[in-house]
Each structure stands twice: as C-alpha cells, then as structure tokens.
Design a protein around this motif. Structure first.
Motif, PDB file in Angstrom:
ATOM      1  N   UNK A  41      85.230 105.345 -47.901  1.00 39.82           N
ATOM      2  CA  UNK A  41      84.125 104.710 -48.084  1.00 39.82           C
ATOM      3  C   UNK A  41      83.321 104.102 -46.923  1.00 39.82           C
ATOM      4  N   UNK A  42      84.273 103.683 -46.208  1.00 35.94           N
ATOM      5  CA  UNK A  42      83.825 103.087 -44.983  1.00 35.94           C
ATOM      6  C   UNK A  42      83.227 103.804 -44.018  1.00 35.94           C
ATOM      7  N   UNK A  43      83.750 105.034 -43.812  1.00 32.18           N
ATOM      8  CA  UNK A  43      83.003 106.259 -43.106  1.00 32.18           C
ATOM      9  C   UNK A  43      81.718 106.701 -43.755  1.00 32.18           C
ATOM     10  N   UNK A  44      81.553 106.549 -45.243  1.00 31.31           N
ATOM     11  CA  UNK A  44      80.325 107.031 -45.780  1.00 31.31           C
ATOM     12  C   UNK A  44      79.314 106.241 -45.358  1.00 31.31           C
ATOM     13  N   UNK A  45      79.363 105.059 -45.015  1.00 27.81           N
ATOM     14  CA  UNK A  45      78.362 104.046 -44.736  1.00 27.81           C
ATOM     15  C   UNK A  45      77.290 104.711 -43.596  1.00 27.81           C
ATOM     16  N   UNK A  46      78.073 105.576 -42.796  1.00 30.35           N
ATOM     17  CA  UNK A  46      77.163 106.444 -41.825  1.00 30.35           C
ATOM     18  C   UNK A  46      75.873 107.078 -42.240  1.00 30.35           C
ATOM     19  N   UNK A  47      76.116 107.571 -43.532  1.00 30.49           N
ATOM     20  CA  UNK A  47      74.919 108.190 -44.485  1.00 30.49           C
ATOM     21  C   UNK A  47      73.733 107.271 -44.477  1.00 30.49           C
ATOM     22  N   UNK A  48      74.079 105.906 -44.908  1.00 32.29           N
ATOM     23  CA  UNK A  48      72.722 105.063 -44.901  1.00 32.29           C
ATOM     24  C   UNK A  48      72.251 104.965 -43.511  1.00 32.29           C
ATOM     25  N   UNK A  49      72.885 104.581 -42.448  1.00 31.72           N
ATOM     26  CA  UNK A  49      72.397 104.507 -41.112  1.00 31.72           C
ATOM     27  C   UNK A  49      71.793 105.438 -40.659  1.00 31.72           C
ATOM     28  N   UNK A  50      72.185 106.840 -40.868  1.00 32.79           N
ATOM     29  CA  UNK A  50      71.190 107.974 -40.592  1.00 32.79           C
ATOM     30  C   UNK A  50      70.072 108.124 -41.488  1.00 32.79           C
ATOM     31  N   UNK A  51      70.005 107.625 -42.754  1.00 35.12           N
ATOM     32  CA  UNK A  51      68.880 107.946 -43.389  1.00 35.12           C
ATOM     33  C   UNK A  51      67.699 106.909 -43.064  1.00 35.12           C
ATOM     34  N   UNK A  52      68.264 105.449 -42.399  1.00 31.92           N
ATOM     35  CA  UNK A  52      67.234 104.574 -42.312  1.00 31.92           C
ATOM     36  C   UNK A  52      66.928 104.690 -40.734  1.00 31.92           C
ATOM     37  N   UNK A  53      67.751 105.089 -39.917  1.00 28.47           N
ATOM     38  CA  UNK A  53      67.275 105.285 -38.488  1.00 28.47           C
ATOM     39  C   UNK A  53      66.245 106.409 -38.429  1.00 28.47           C
ATOM     40  N   UNK A  54      66.313 107.552 -39.140  1.00 29.86           N
ATOM     41  CA  UNK A  54      65.179 108.283 -38.881  1.00 29.86           C
ATOM     42  C   UNK A  54      63.818 107.737 -39.848  1.00 29.86           C
ATOM     43  N   UNK A  55      63.971 107.084 -41.026  1.00 26.04           N
ATOM     44  CA  UNK A  55      62.729 106.416 -41.535  1.00 26.04           C
ATOM     45  C   UNK A  55      62.257 105.354 -40.588  1.00 26.04           C
ATOM     46  N   UNK A  56      62.931 104.924 -39.732  1.00 28.09           N
ATOM     47  CA  UNK A  56      62.137 103.788 -38.948  1.00 28.09           C
ATOM     48  C   UNK A  56      61.368 104.551 -37.920  1.00 28.09           C
ATOM     49  N   UNK A  57      61.698 105.444 -37.483  1.00 28.96           N
ATOM     50  CA  UNK A  57      60.850 106.262 -36.436  1.00 28.96           C
ATOM     51  C   UNK A  57      59.688 107.089 -37.123  1.00 28.96           C
ATOM     52  N   UNK A  58      59.996 107.539 -38.406  1.00 31.63           N
ATOM     53  CA  UNK A  58      58.957 108.022 -39.311  1.00 31.63           C
ATOM     54  C   UNK A  58      57.901 107.134 -39.672  1.00 31.63           C
ATOM     55  N   UNK A  59      58.468 105.978 -40.169  1.00 35.11           N
ATOM     56  CA  UNK A  59      57.545 104.908 -40.465  1.00 35.11           C
ATOM     57  C   UNK A  59      56.476 104.382 -39.359  1.00 35.11           C
ATOM     58  N   UNK A  60      56.998 104.344 -38.249  1.00 38.99           N
ATOM     59  CA  UNK A  60      56.375 103.589 -37.084  1.00 38.99           C
ATOM     60  C   UNK A  60      55.788 104.753 -36.446  1.00 38.99           C
ATOM     61  N   UNK A  61      56.195 105.717 -36.226  1.00 38.01           N
ATOM     62  CA  UNK A  61      55.271 106.949 -35.732  1.00 38.01           C
ATOM     63  C   UNK A  61      54.269 107.439 -36.673  1.00 38.01           C
ATOM     64  N   UNK A  62      54.525 107.711 -37.738  1.00 40.82           N
ATOM     65  CA  UNK A  62      53.349 107.915 -38.899  1.00 40.82           C
ATOM     66  C   UNK A  62      52.434 106.810 -39.053  1.00 40.82           C
ATOM     67  N   UNK A  63      52.766 105.631 -38.934  1.00 39.75           N
ATOM     68  CA  UNK A  63      51.912 104.513 -39.208  1.00 39.75           C
ATOM     69  C   UNK A  63      50.784 104.208 -38.153  1.00 39.75           C
TER      70      UNK A  63
END
Length: 764
Positions: free
Chosen positions: A222-244
C-alpha cells in the motif's frame, strides 16, 4: 467466541472481492446505456435523422429546419476536431514528462537502500520482514504510470462525450427545454460514471496484481500504491492549467472585442475567437475537471489505504476491513445510479424554472441515500473494534466512529455545495447586489465581486474545520482520509452535474452559430445559467475534498517520514510554513499572467480580422477561426510548464535540501492559504459571470432596469466577467491540485527524504 460472532456479521473476503469489481462494471454499463440513449438523437440532416416536423415545435421565424441541423453537425465537428487535436498535442508533451518523472521516482526511491535487493525489517510491523526498497521503487513507478494513464483517459473520454453531446442538446432544445436538459444531463452522467468506475476498477486490479508479488507484505504494497494518486494528480495539474489557459484566453478575447467593443452577441459566428472559446469549454472545464476529481479520488483512497495498512487491519490482514475505502466508492456508484434516475426518468422538466431545483435535488438525494449506504458498509465491512495508527501510538476505534467520519465528510460537501450555490447563483441577493453595482461602472462591480468572494470563504472553512475536528477526534488521520472519501463518494453525480454546465454552454454557442431562433437560444441560455452555478458547486466540492485529502496525505507523510510532532516554533518548520503559504500566490500569479498574455494576443488577432477581412462584420465573409485556435493552443502548451514545474519541484527541492520537517511546514502552509485563495477565486469569478447573465436574461424588474444587452451596466458586467474568467476557470481550480499534489508527492518520496534529506542542515 465473541470474535467469531463478530466475524460472522462481516462481509467475507470472497464477497468483497466480487462486490467491488461488480459495482465498477455496473457503473461502466450504466454509462454506456446513457451514451446509447443520447446517441439516438441524430445530428445529420438526412432522412434518418428522426427529426420529423411533427416532433419539432413550430418556431416563430422558421429558421429551424434541416439546414440548421446540418450546420449544427458542422460546428460540432469543428469543436470536436479542435479539442481532440489540442489534447493529443498536450498528451505528447505530458508523455515526455511522465517518462522523466517515472525515472526520478525509481532512482530516488531505489537509492534509499543503495538499490539493494535484500528484504528489510518492516517499518511498522516490528519483527517481520518486508520486500526490498528496490521493489518499492519499481512498483511505485508502475503505480504512478497507471494513475497518470487513467487520469488522461478520464479527461479524454469526458471531452469526447461532451463534444458528442453538445449539438444533440441544441437539437433537442427544439422540442422543449425538458428534452434538452435530459440530453445534457445524461451526457454528463456518462462522464461521471465512467470516471468513478474506471478509477475504482484500475485501483482494485492494481492492488490485486501488486499482491501477487508482495504477498503478506501489505505495508510495502500500500506504500507503493500511493504512486497511483501521484500519477493521477500530476496529469490533472497540467490538464487543468493548460486547459484553463486555453479556454480563458479565447473567452476573454471573444468577449472584450465582440461584446464590449462591437456590441455583437455572445457566440456570434462572425467572431473569430468563437470556435476556440467553445473548444476551450471542453478541454478546460470537462477534461481538466475530470482529471482533477479523478486525482482527488485516487489520492484519498491511497491515503486511507496507506494508513490502514500500518494499523490493525493491515497487520492482521483483514482484507474486507482494509478494502473499506473501495467498498465506500462501490456503494457510491450504486447510489449515484439511483440518484440519476430522479433527473432523467422520475421527474420530468417542463419549465425553465425547474432546471436548477432538479440539479440541486441530485445533490440532496445522493447525500441522503449515501448516508444510509455508509451505515451499512460501516457495520458489515468493519470489526466492531480495532486500532488505527496515530503518529506512533495505536488509537482504539469502533465501527460507528468511522460511520460518523465518512458521513461528516459527505454532509460537509453538501454544505460547501449549497454555500457555493448561494454565493454564485443569480437567484439570491449576493449576485444580485453585484449586478446592481454595475449601475455605476466596472470599478464598483469589481469591488463588490471581490468582497463577495472573500465572504464566501467563511462557511466552507468552518465546515471543513468541523469535519477535520470530528473525524480526527474519532479515528485520527484515517478518519480524515475517509471523510475526504465521503465527500467524494458521490463523485459520479457531482461530475454529471459539473459536466452538464459546459455541454449546455456549448449547446447555446452552437444554436447561436447555426442561426437558430431566439426561443431556442433562450432555452439554451437557461440551461447554461443553471450549469454555471452547478459548475461552481463542482469546484466547491473539488476544493473542499482537496483540503481533506491533502491533510490526510500530510498525516500519512508525517507518519512515513518518522516525524512524531510538527513543532511550529522550530525555525526549520516555521520557514517552511511561511514559504508554503506564499506558494498559492506565486502559482496564481503565473496562471493569471499566462491567461492575460494569451488574451492580449487573442484580442489583437480578433481586432485585426474585423479590420482587414472585408464584409466580416456584415456577415458576408467567414473569419479565420484556425488562427485563434492556434493562439490558444500555443499559449496554453507553452505557459503550462512553469506553474507545473513550481508544484512538482518544490517538494523535491525542499525535502532534499531542507529535510522532512521544513517540508512538513511547506505542506501545512500551502494547504491553509491555498484553500482560502481557491474558494474566493472560484466564487468571485462565478458571481461575476452570473451577474452578467442576470442582466442579459432580464427576468425580473430589477434586471430589466440594468439591461438590456449593450447597456452601460451590461458592459460593466462583461468586464467583471472577463476579470473573473481566469480566477474561476484557471487559477482557482488549479490551486486545489497544487495542495493535493505537493502532499502526495511528499508521501511517495518520504522514504528518500527520511533517509537522505536535509542536506543543507547536515552541513551547516
């Protein structure tokens, strides 16, 4: 005897393993069913379109015929091509970032124990052996890539559905406002259910696959599965800023020249920026929001799972109790499915005034049903008593404690949603006061709007504070993580309501560009006005859940980094706190300036075309839409990199050079100031937008006094709206990703920072 009795009342491991994927698959099937219903509305002008004259209400000017249907199809195609092209270009850049950052994760985490392949003593489960650090590095990297791909897929599918549905909503508006509403809402539901179900299914399958290697080492898993959240949010940041940046550059350019200078209607086909504006609604408000809420969902699940894995659930290998966060999400999908039927099948919309109450009913129904669902899950999925890890000690918790934790998160979300609606809907006095201030010009409008935004922070912050206090008192950091999950448990309904807004906005634009009658435009405007408020509610949910998620991740980071207390009075922590509180302002400055620079170029281009293309103003010539699309695309791809780099590099630099205590200060500071700035920015922008729409609609005597379109008060309202655009659609929504992303990144890199961080302080 007592234990066996308690176990009998609980869900079995086998049943849990069936329930979670079945709920996810039900969500996907329901989404496809909604998509099939929407697809029965044809947009081509051929004989199979099913739009016989008997089905269409007689219009006063006879414009609405098959020719209009063909025009709608052409405009829809142009918007879809523009949005797809932009997202593919953006994803090319992001694929390079993904590969580079995946390598950084592997190298940093692998170096914790010098790339050793030997098993290590467990950090929390003393006396047991855990898998080597190198395995944690490899699986965290894999989880990061899975999260990033799921986030990208969520955004892309949302955009495709929205561009598929916009013209269909316009055409259905010819049969009445009820038909158009259901089409837009069903399309939003497709996105909501696909995202919720995909996020759950990919996380569930990832855990199962990782378990093949990790076996009984749940701490490492479950420590390694935290990478799933990091991947999701890092893409969201660029999607939100770029799209915005894309959407607001086009929107501000189109409004300032079209409405203020030339006095032509919104979405007028003569305006060169109009296609870019409609494309922007899909890449910013739909794809960006999809990735953002997926990131919140992934992170809250990962934070809860990590804390549970180092508590009695994980140490005693109680699979059903461990899966409590996933079971909540599964029940949420079923609850949202029932709730959706209230809007699409049980209550029919017959009048414009029923639109907003119907959308608000979705929120209240889903919250009430979900409360009952949480009660069932808490009593059947959890032992009656267990212990939760609490910064080095074990806290005894009962199952009903967790019911209250999840429920208070859920109800706090509803309070935030309704508060946001009160401050951004033109049905209430705050927005009407802002509209009234336009009588004396743009300056008073701006002053009233800013005051409204600051004031709108008060109730949401108290709601978040109460949720934090109750959930932490009952179940420590795990309580806060599941409270965040509670707020996000009705994500499918929340996203359906949120996506409905941009779809309706696009539908109105298409009606205007296709030359449809005034009556049709009035209907789409009514759908859009309700959508504006619901979009603000969606942003309120995203920001509120981000506050709880980042606090839960902060707790997980502090636990993993081995910090017992974060003492604000120590200089190391305090400097981090001050710098962290500054970061949202630095980030907002970057994003606002980016929108301003791009809008400047857009205004100049629109003016140039009106001056140099003969017959454009008279409607005899076509504008060069492609050039405006190019300006928005180039600006957003170029300008999204500096804000993204600021967020991604801050935890890495702080943790490596200054150590975990200073980083804890940075995370706390950015959380506290980021939430306030995000709420005020989103609500100020939403209020200015709806104040403008209040004047344009002229539905009350007060509004008629301020109008009509083109009056001085209306022009002042348009200026307020254009100032608010980057606040509500670029800076505000991106800030919630900033606070979540820095926290989850710190958690993923915590083993490295704990082992090798604080280089400056070591040598000073």
């Amino acid at each position: 005897m007592l234990v066996s009795h308690l176990e009998m009342g609980m869900l079995s491991e086998g049943l849990t393993q069936v329930l979670i994927p079945v709920a996810a698959l039900v969500g996907i099937v329901f989404a496809l069913l909604q998509w099939y219903v929407v697809s029965k509305v044809k947009v081509s002008g051929d004989s199979s379109s099913g739009l016989s004259d008997k089905l269409i209400e007689d219009e006063e000017d006879g414009v609405d015929n098959r020719e209009a249907s063909i025009k709608c199809a052409e405009i829809q195609n142009a918007i879809s091509i523009g949005a797809t092209s932009f997202l593919f270009t953006q994803y090319k850049y992001l694929s390079v970032f993904m590969c580079v950052f995946a390598a950084i994760i592997f190298l940093f985490l692998g170096s914790v124990k010098g790339f050793s392949t030997k098993s290590e003593p467990c950090t929390y489960n003393k006396g047991s052996l855990c898998k080597p650090a190198l395995a944690n590095a490899a699986f965290s990297t894999l989880a990061f890539l899975l999260g990033a791909l799921t986030s990208v897929l969520s955004g892309f599918l949302g955009m495709k559905i929205a561009t598929y549905a916009n013209a269909r909503t316009t055409l259905e508006a010819r049969k009445g406002v009820g038909k158009a509403f259901v089409t837009a809402f069903r399309s939003g539901a497709v996105m909501g259910f696909l995202l919720a179900a995909n996020g759950l299914l990919v996380l569930y399958i990832s855990i199962l696959l990782f378990k093949l290697y990790y076996g009984d080492d749940w701490e490492g898993l479950y420590e390694s599965i935290t990478g799933y959240g990091l991947g999701g949010s890092s893409m969201a940041l660029f999607g939100r800023v770029g799209g915005g940046i894309y959407t607001k550059a086009a929107d501000v350019g189109a409004d300032l020249v079209g409405k203020v200078e030339l006095n032509i209607p919104e979405d007028d086909p003569r305006n060169p920026a109009v296609i870019a504006d409609n494309v922007g609604d899909n890449v910013g408000d739909i794809a960006g929001m999809g990735s953002d809420l997926f990131g919140s969902y992934a992170e809250s699940s990962c934070a809860a799972l990590f804390v549970a894995s180092i508590s009695s659930f994980g140490i005693s290998h109680n699979y059903t109790a461990m899966s409590f966060p996933l079971i909540i999400s599964s029940v949420g999908i079923v609850v949202c499915l029932i709730t959706t039927l209230f809007a699409t099948d049980l209550f029919k919309i017959k009048d414009v005034s029923e639109i907003e109450p119907s959308l608000k009913r979705q929120l209240i129904v889903s919250t009430i049903l979900m409360t009952a669902g949480i009660a069932l899950v808490s009593f059947f999925a959890l032992p009656s008593e267990f212990t939760i890890f609490n910064f080095g000690t074990e806290k005894v918790v009962k199952n009903w404690h967790l019911f209250f934790c999840v429920a208070i998160g859920l109800w706090a979300g509803l309070v935030i949603g309704y508060t946001t609606e009160y401050y951004t809907s033109n049905a209430y006095s705050p927005v009407q006061d802002v509209a009234d201030s336009c009588r004396t010009g743009a300056a008073t409008n701006v002053i009233f709007g800013l005051a409204l935004g600051y004031k709108s922070v008060i109730i949401p912050i108290f709601s978040i504070a109460i949720a934090i206090f109750v959930s932490f008192s009952l179940a420590a950091m795990y309580g806060i993580a599941v409270a965040a999950l509670g707020m996000l448990s009705t994500i499918a309904t929340g996203l359906a309501i949120d996506a409905y807004g941009p779809i309706s906005d696009n539908a109105g634009g298409i009606a205007e560009m296709a030359g449809m009658s005034h009556k049709i435009r009035e209907r789409t405007d009514a759908l859009d006005a309700a959508g504006n408020t619901t979009a603000a509610i969606g942003k309120g949910f995203a920001i509120g859940s981000a506050a709880l998620v980042s606090l839960a991740l902060f707790g997980a980071f502090v636990s993993r980094a081995g910090i017992n207390t974060v003492d604000v009075l120590t200089p190391k922590v305090f400097i981090g706190l001050v710098v962290g509180a500054m970061l949202p302002y630095w980030f907002s400055a970057m994003t606002m300036k980016s929108v301003g620079s791009a809008a400047l170029k857009m205004v100049e281009e629109v003016r140039r075309q009106f001056k140099t293309i003969p017959g454009l103003m008279e409607g005899r010539a076509k504008p060069d839409y492609a050039n405006c699309v190019k300006i928005s695309t180039d600006a957003s791809l170029r300008e999204m990199i500096p804000p993204g780099a600021l967020v991604m590099l801050t935890p890495l630099i702080t943790g490596t050079l200054f150590g975990v205590e200073t980083l804890a200060g940075v995370l706390a500071g950015s959380l506290v100031s980021g939430v306030q700035v995000a709420i005020s920015a989103s609500n100020t922008g939403g209020a200015w937008d709806n104040a403008k729409k209040y004047i344009e609609a002229g539905a009350s005597e007060h509004a008629k006094l301020l109008g009509p379109k083109g009056s001085d008060a209306h022009k002042a309202a348009v200026i307020g709206d254009t100032i608010g655009d980057p606040l509500k659609d670029t800076s505000g929504p991106s800030l919630n990703i900033l606070i979540k992303l820095m926290a989850v990144e710190s958690l993923v890199f915590a083993p490295f920072f704990a082992a090798h961080g604080g280089l400056l302080f070591k040598y000073l």
